[in-house]
Design a protein around this motif. Structure first.
Motif, PDB file in Angstrom:
ATOM      1  N   LEU A   1      28.069  25.192  53.845  1.00 17.09           N
ATOM      2  CA  LEU A   1      28.141  24.785  55.248  1.00 17.09           C
ATOM      3  C   LEU A   1      26.825  25.072  55.959  1.00 17.09           C
ATOM      4  O   LEU A   1      26.288  24.204  56.658  1.00 17.09           O
ATOM      5  N   TYR A   2      26.276  26.263  55.763  1.00 16.20           N
ATOM      6  CA  TYR A   2      25.023  26.618  56.422  1.00 16.20           C
ATOM      7  C   TYR A   2      23.863  25.727  55.981  1.00 16.20           C
ATOM      8  O   TYR A   2      22.945  25.461  56.763  1.00 16.20           O
TER       9      TYR A   2
ATOM     10  N   GLU B   1      19.118  24.744  57.021  1.00 12.27           N
ATOM     11  CA  GLU B   1      20.008  23.648  57.388  1.00 12.27           C
ATOM     12  C   GLU B   1      19.410  22.281  57.034  1.00 12.27           C
ATOM     13  O   GLU B   1      18.294  21.962  57.431  1.00 12.27           O
TER      14      GLU B   1
ATOM     15  N   GLY C   1      26.958  23.753  64.811  1.00  7.15           N
ATOM     16  CA  GLY C   1      27.730  24.980  64.611  1.00  7.15           C
ATOM     17  C   GLY C   1      27.242  26.113  65.495  1.00  7.15           C
ATOM     18  O   GLY C   1      26.096  26.137  65.951  1.00  7.15           O
TER      19      GLY C   1
ATOM     20  N   ARG D   1      23.954  29.055  62.673  1.00 10.36           N
ATOM     21  CA  ARG D   1      23.170  28.107  61.874  1.00 10.36           C
ATOM     22  C   ARG D   1      22.127  28.840  61.041  1.00 10.36           C
ATOM     23  O   ARG D   1      21.631  29.896  61.440  1.00 10.36           O
TER      24      ARG D   1
ATOM     25  N   ASN E   1      26.178  21.072  59.952  1.00 16.01           N
ATOM     26  CA  ASN E   1      26.323  22.318  60.697  1.00 16.01           C
ATOM     27  C   ASN E   1      25.361  22.406  61.883  1.00 16.01           C
ATOM     28  O   ASN E   1      25.253  23.457  62.514  1.00 16.01           O
TER      29      ASN E   1
END
Length: 341
Positions: free
Chosen positions: A147-148, A164, A156, A159, A153
């Motif tokens: 996810l990171y 990313e 998000g 982060r 993301n």
């Protein structure tokens, strides 16, 4: 010299940054860098550093720093972790660290992940601050890490910057069937630690293929196996060099783990019969001998496993002999081979 079943196989290197008897830890790191530069010239695909803690025989407690050092002084070879022991680290930290590496060295950084502590239980508790691991922690931590690293993301609350949206391929490492099934389900490349834990190699590879689901990173299964390789001009010289590796493994099972010792003419008197049997089992996938002997063994291994890539680890006391071993090994494969993985 090229061998039919090896010339289209990728070959890579795993380095534990061994500290040899009589040498300093700085010398161990310098020798690892020299080996990385040497294997880059020889056409190896990637150079991975392991994570181990509280071991005076190894200087690989901080793979991230070593990866940066090696990538800075090489130009083409992929450099990565073999692996980062994810339970020791917060996924966000790993995403940020490897995001920084991938920013500095775009297109060259691999993130191999393992779920073992890479050390003894007391040290593992010191690393993890007494956090109790459950069976779902590793899969959950991988999902959090992914996810990171994802572009999705960007909105998000937490982060990874940098990290990313960067192209940082993940690899799952394992010595049992758990990670094999997980790698298959997640559509990630899978590397098996057959250099010290051979028992479940074939079952793990089968389960990986059985459970594989295509992913954004990988369309079809991709397997790697790490094996011990020691090549010299003659079988006798290679067998002599290999006694250092056997003495190293003896230290592992005795929990003495001293620096890598010089080779001896014979292991007779070095180990007890049950220790010999245990080490010979652990080192089952070891290819030791002249180029011709090693080629025959590796061809048979490739035929039996159908792995896409072979990762060679070589515990050799004498640095020049270690360099020469990888040079001999490179003569068995086609250096120009390329891969999308």
């Amino acid at each position: 010299m090229q061998h039919s079943s090896l010339k289209n196989t990728l070959f890579s290197v795993l380095d534990l940054v061994p500290v040899t008897e009589g040498a300093t830890r700085r010398e161990a790191i310098d020798r690892s860098l020299d080996l990385a530069q040497h294997t880059e010239r020889l056409g190896y695909k990637r150079f991975w550093i392991s994570e181990h803690h509280n071991m005076e025989s190894l200087a690989s407690a901080s793979p991230v720093l070593l990866i940066s050092h090696i990538a800075e002084h090489t130009s083409r070879i992929r450099v990565g972790s073999g692996g980062v022991m994810l339970p020791n680290h917060a996924p966000l930290i790993v995403a940020e660290q490897f995001g920084t590496l991938a920013t500095l060295f775009p297109g060259r950084i691999d993130l191999g992940l393992g779920r073992a502590p890479g050390t003894d239980q007391r040290t593992a508790m010191a690393l993890r601050r007494y956090q109790q691991e459950t069976v779902q922690d590793f899969p959950n931590n991988i999902e959090e890490l992914q996810l990171y690293l994802s572009e999705e993301n960007s909105t998000g609350a937490v982060r990874a910057i940098p990290g990313e949206g960067l192209d940082i391929p993940l690899y799952l490492l394992g010595s049992s069937t758990f990670s094999a099934q997980l790698a298959g389900k997640k559509g990630l490349p899978y590397a098996f630690a057959s250099h010290f834990a051979p028992a479940q190699l074939h079952e793990a590879l089968h389960l990986y293929h059985q459970h594989f689901q295509p992913s954004e990173q990988l369309e079809k299964p991709y397997t790697m196996a790490c094996v011990n390789v020691i090549v010299a001009d003659t079988d006798a010289e290679a067998q002599r060099l290999a006694t250092s590796a056997k003495r190293f493994m003896l230290g592992v099972i005795r929990n003495t783990r001293k620096p890598l010792a010089p080779p001896v003419d014979s292991m007779e008197g070095e180990w007890l019969p049950h220790e010999q049997a245990q080490i010979e089992h652990m080192m089952r996938y070891s290819f030791i001998g002249s180029p011709q002997t090693v080629a025959a063994g590796l061809e048979q291994f490739k035929e039996q496993t159908q792995v896409d890539e072979i990762i060679a680890i070589s515990h050799i006391y004498e640095h020049q002999a270690r360099l020469k071993s990888y040079e001999h090994l490179s003569s068995l494969f086609k250096a120009e081979v390329s891969s999308a993985v």
